[in-house]
Design a protein around this motif. Structure first.
Motif, short mmCIF file in Angstrom:
data_model
loop_
_atom_site.label_atom_id
_atom_site.label_comp_id
_atom_site.label_asym_id
_atom_site.label_seq_id
_atom_site.Cartn_x
_atom_site.Cartn_y
_atom_site.Cartn_z
N VAL A 235 -17.42 1.86 1.59
CA VAL A 235 -18.70 2.51 1.32
C VAL A 235 -18.80 3.83 2.07
O VAL A 235 -18.25 3.98 3.16
N GLY A 236 -19.51 4.77 1.46
CA GLY A 236 -19.81 6.03 2.12
C GLY A 236 -18.56 6.78 2.53
O GLY A 236 -17.53 6.76 1.86
N GLY A 237 -18.66 7.44 3.68
CA GLY A 237 -17.55 8.23 4.19
C GLY A 237 -16.71 7.49 5.20
O GLY A 237 -16.23 8.08 6.17
N GLU A 238 -16.53 6.19 5.01
CA GLU A 238 -15.73 5.39 5.94
C GLU A 238 -14.34 6.00 6.09
O GLU A 238 -13.66 6.29 5.11
N LEU A 239 -13.92 6.18 7.35
CA LEU A 239 -12.61 6.75 7.62
C LEU A 239 -11.57 5.68 7.90
O LEU A 239 -10.38 5.96 7.92
N HIS A 240 -12.02 4.45 8.14
CA HIS A 240 -11.10 3.37 8.48
C HIS A 240 -10.73 2.60 7.21
O HIS A 240 -11.25 1.53 6.93
N GLU A 241 -9.82 3.16 6.44
CA GLU A 241 -9.47 2.58 5.15
C GLU A 241 -8.26 1.65 5.22
O GLU A 241 -8.02 0.89 4.29
N ILE A 242 -7.51 1.70 6.30
CA ILE A 242 -6.25 0.97 6.35
C ILE A 242 -6.47 -0.54 6.27
O ILE A 242 -5.67 -1.26 5.67
N GLY A 243 -7.57 -1.03 6.86
CA GLY A 243 -7.85 -2.46 6.80
C GLY A 243 -8.03 -2.94 5.38
O GLY A 243 -7.48 -3.98 4.98
N LEU A 244 -8.78 -2.18 4.58
CA LEU A 244 -8.99 -2.56 3.19
C LEU A 244 -7.70 -2.43 2.38
O LEU A 244 -7.44 -3.21 1.47
N ARG A 245 -6.89 -1.44 2.74
CA ARG A 245 -5.58 -1.30 2.08
C ARG A 245 -4.73 -2.55 2.31
O ARG A 245 -4.07 -3.06 1.40
N MET A 246 -4.76 -3.06 3.54
CA MET A 246 -4.03 -4.29 3.85
C MET A 246 -4.57 -5.47 3.06
O MET A 246 -3.81 -6.27 2.50
N VAL A 247 -5.88 -5.59 3.01
CA VAL A 247 -6.52 -6.67 2.26
C VAL A 247 -6.09 -6.61 0.79
O VAL A 247 -5.72 -7.63 0.19
N ASP A 257 -4.10 -8.81 -9.61
CA ASP A 257 -3.93 -7.41 -10.00
C ASP A 257 -5.04 -6.63 -9.31
O ASP A 257 -6.22 -7.02 -9.37
N THR A 258 -4.67 -5.55 -8.64
CA THR A 258 -5.66 -4.85 -7.80
C THR A 258 -5.78 -3.38 -8.17
O THR A 258 -4.85 -2.76 -8.70
N TYR A 259 -6.96 -2.85 -7.83
CA TYR A 259 -7.27 -1.44 -8.06
C TYR A 259 -7.98 -0.95 -6.81
O TYR A 259 -9.16 -1.21 -6.61
N TYR A 260 -7.24 -0.22 -5.97
CA TYR A 260 -7.78 0.26 -4.69
C TYR A 260 -8.31 1.68 -4.88
O TYR A 260 -7.57 2.58 -5.29
N VAL A 261 -9.60 1.89 -4.59
CA VAL A 261 -10.19 3.21 -4.80
C VAL A 261 -10.52 3.93 -3.50
O VAL A 261 -10.85 5.12 -3.51
N GLY A 262 -10.48 3.23 -2.35
CA GLY A 262 -10.76 3.88 -1.08
C GLY A 262 -12.22 4.23 -0.90
O GLY A 262 -13.11 3.51 -1.36
N ALA A 263 -12.46 5.36 -0.25
CA ALA A 263 -13.84 5.75 0.12
C ALA A 263 -14.36 6.88 -0.77
O ALA A 263 -13.63 7.48 -1.55
N ALA A 283 -14.37 -6.00 -3.83
CA ALA A 283 -14.28 -6.14 -2.38
C ALA A 283 -14.76 -4.85 -1.72
O ALA A 283 -14.26 -3.76 -2.02
N ILE A 284 -15.76 -4.97 -0.85
CA ILE A 284 -16.36 -3.81 -0.19
C ILE A 284 -16.08 -3.89 1.31
O ILE A 284 -16.36 -4.90 1.95
N SER A 285 -15.54 -2.81 1.85
CA SER A 285 -15.27 -2.74 3.28
C SER A 285 -16.26 -1.83 3.97
O SER A 285 -16.61 -0.76 3.46
#
Length: 361
Positions: A235-247, A257-263, A283-285
Motif C-alpha cells: 500500500v501507498g509508498g511502502e519502500l520495504h517491498e522485499i518481504g512481499l516479494r518473498m511471500v 500462479d502469482t502477479y506481483y505489482v509492488g507499491a 495479498a496486501i503488505s
C-alpha cells in the motif's frame, strides 16, 4: 469503528506541525540540557521525530489499538539509543504529548488519546527486552550467518554462490527463503535499528538479496499448479517491498500462479487487474503503522466492486504482527505472520465454499 475515532486521528494530523512545535518546545523547556547536548540540529531532529510519533498516535487511535503505539515506543527506544537519546528523554517526550494535547484538544477528543499515551508510558517504564540475533532462530543458522556476513562485507557474488551451492545440493527453495533470506533480512533490520550498520549497508544487503532471489526465478515453477491465483501489492509508498516479494515467491513454490505489482499502484488499476487476472486472493503488505488506513481503504474499495467483492484478502507486515487482531478491524479475511503462514491461511480460506467467515492459522 466510530466516527469519533476517525475525527480524533484527523484532528491530530490536521495540527501536526503546530503540535510537534509545541511539544518540542515544551520538552526543551523541561530538559534545557538537551540544547547543550545536541544543539540546534537536535531541536530539529526532535521535532521531526515528534511529527512521526504524532502520525503513529493518530493511526493507533484511528484503529483503536493502543498496542500499536506502545510497540512503536519499544522500537523507537532501541533506535534512538544510537543517537544518545535515552529512555528518560522519550518518557518526557510522551509526558509533553499529554500536556500539549490536553490543551489543544477538547476534553472528549483528548479522552480517546489517553489510553494510547498511557500505554506508551507503561511500555517506556518497563525493562527493555533486547532482541537477540534472528540468525540464531534459523533452521540453517550457520548458512544464514555466513550469507549475512558476506553481504555485510560487500561480497555479493560469494553470497550468491553460497545459495546456488545449497540449491545444487538439494536444499529446498522454501527452506532457503525462510531460513536464510527471511532471517537474514530480519537480522539486517535489527542491525540497522541498533546502529550497527548504516542505511547504505541495509539497502545494499536488501538489493543483493533481491538479486539472488531473481537468480532463483527459474526454479519457482517446478511444482504442479493448483489452479489458484494470487495478486500481491504494497500500500501507498511502502519502500520495504522485499518481504512481499518473498511471500509471492513462496506462493509460486506452493503451486500458485502469482502477479506481483509492488507499491504505488492506484486502487482502480489494481481492481481492474484483479478482475482481468481472475485472482482468488489479494495479498496486501503494510510495514508502516500509519499506512494501515490505506490498506483499509483499499480493502473497502475492493469490497464495493460487485465483480470481485468476494475475493479473499490477506494482509501482513509489522503492524499486523504487533496487533494480531488488527486484520479484522480493517476488513481483511486473515493475515499471515510470515510467508509460510500466509500460504497456509490463503489455502484454507480459498478452500471454503463462499465467505462464511475469516480465519487466522
Amino acid at each position: 469503528m466510530s466516527l469519533d475515532v476517525t475525527a480524533v486521528g484527523k484532528a491530530i494530523l490536521d495540527r501536526e506541525d503546530r503540535l510537534a512545535e509545541r511539544i518540542t518546545r515544551l520538552q526543551y523547556e523541561r530538559q534545557p540540557e538537551l540544547q547543550q547536548k545536541f544543539g540546534e540540529i537536535g531541536w530539529i531532529k526532535t521535532k521531526q521525530d515528534t511529527s512521526y510519533t504524532l502520525k503513529y498516535l493518530a493511526e493507533s487511535i484511528h484503529l483503536e489499538s493502543p498496542l500499536l503505539f506502545s510497540s512503536y515506543m519499544t522500537w523507537l527506544r532501541v533506535l534512538l539509543q544510537q543517537y544518545q537519546v535515552g529512555t528518560e528523554d522519550l518518557y518526557v517526550n510522551i509526558l509533553c504529548f499529554q500536556e500539549v494535547l490536553r490543551q489543544e484538544l477538547d476534553e472528549e477528543t483528548y479522552r480517546y488519546a489517553t489510553p494510547h499515551l498511557e500505554a506508551a508510558l507503561r511500555q517506556l517504564g518497563s525493562d527493555a527486552e533486547q532482541q537477540g540475533s534472528y540468525l540464531e532462530e534459523s533452521g540453517m543458522a550457520a548458512e544464514a550467518t555466513a550469507y549475512t556476513e558476506l553481504l555485510l562485507e560487500g561480497r555479493r557474488a560469494e553470497a550468491s554462490r553460497l545459495v546456488m551451492d545449497l540449491v545444487d545440493g538439494g536444499v529446498p527453495l522454501q527452506t532457503i527463503y525462510l531460513d536464510i533470506f527471511q532471517q537474514s533480512q530480519y537480522e539486517i533490520g535489527r542491525l540497522w535499528q541498533t546502529g550497527r550498520i548504516t542505511v547504505a549497508q541495509e539497502h545494499y544487503c536488501s538489493a543483493a538479496t533481491q538479486l539472488v532471489m531473481s537468480q532463483l526465478f527459474p526454479y519457482l515453477f517446478h511444482q504442479s499448479r493448483k489452479g489458484l491465483k494470487l495478486v500481491s501489492a504494497c500500500v501507498g509508498g511502502e519502500l520495504h517491498e522485499i518481504g512481499l516479494r518473498m511471500v509471492t515467491d513462496i506462493f509460486e513454490l506452493n503451486g500458485w500462479d502469482t502477479y506481483y505489482v509492488g507499491a504505488n499502484v492506484p486502487a482502480r488499476s489494481l481492481i481492474e487487474l484483479l478482475k482481468d487476472y481472475k485472482a482468488d486472493v489479494l495479498a496486501i503488505s503494510c510495514t508502516m503503522t500509519y499506512h494501515v488506513s490505506l490498506a483499509r481503504e483499499l480493502i473497502a474499495a475492493v469490497r464495493q466492486d460487485p465483480d470481485i467483492g468476494g475475493i479473499v484478502v490477506l494482509v501482513g507486515g509489522y503492524p499486523f504482527n504487533t496487533d494480531r487482531e488488527l486484520w479484522r478491524a480493517i476488513g481483511a479475511d486473515g493475515y499471515g505472520r510470515d510467508a509460510e503462514q500466509s500460504v497456509r491461511v490463503a489455502t484454507e480460506l480459498t478452500g471454503r465454499k463462499g465467505r462464511s467467515g475469516a480465519c487466522q492459522a
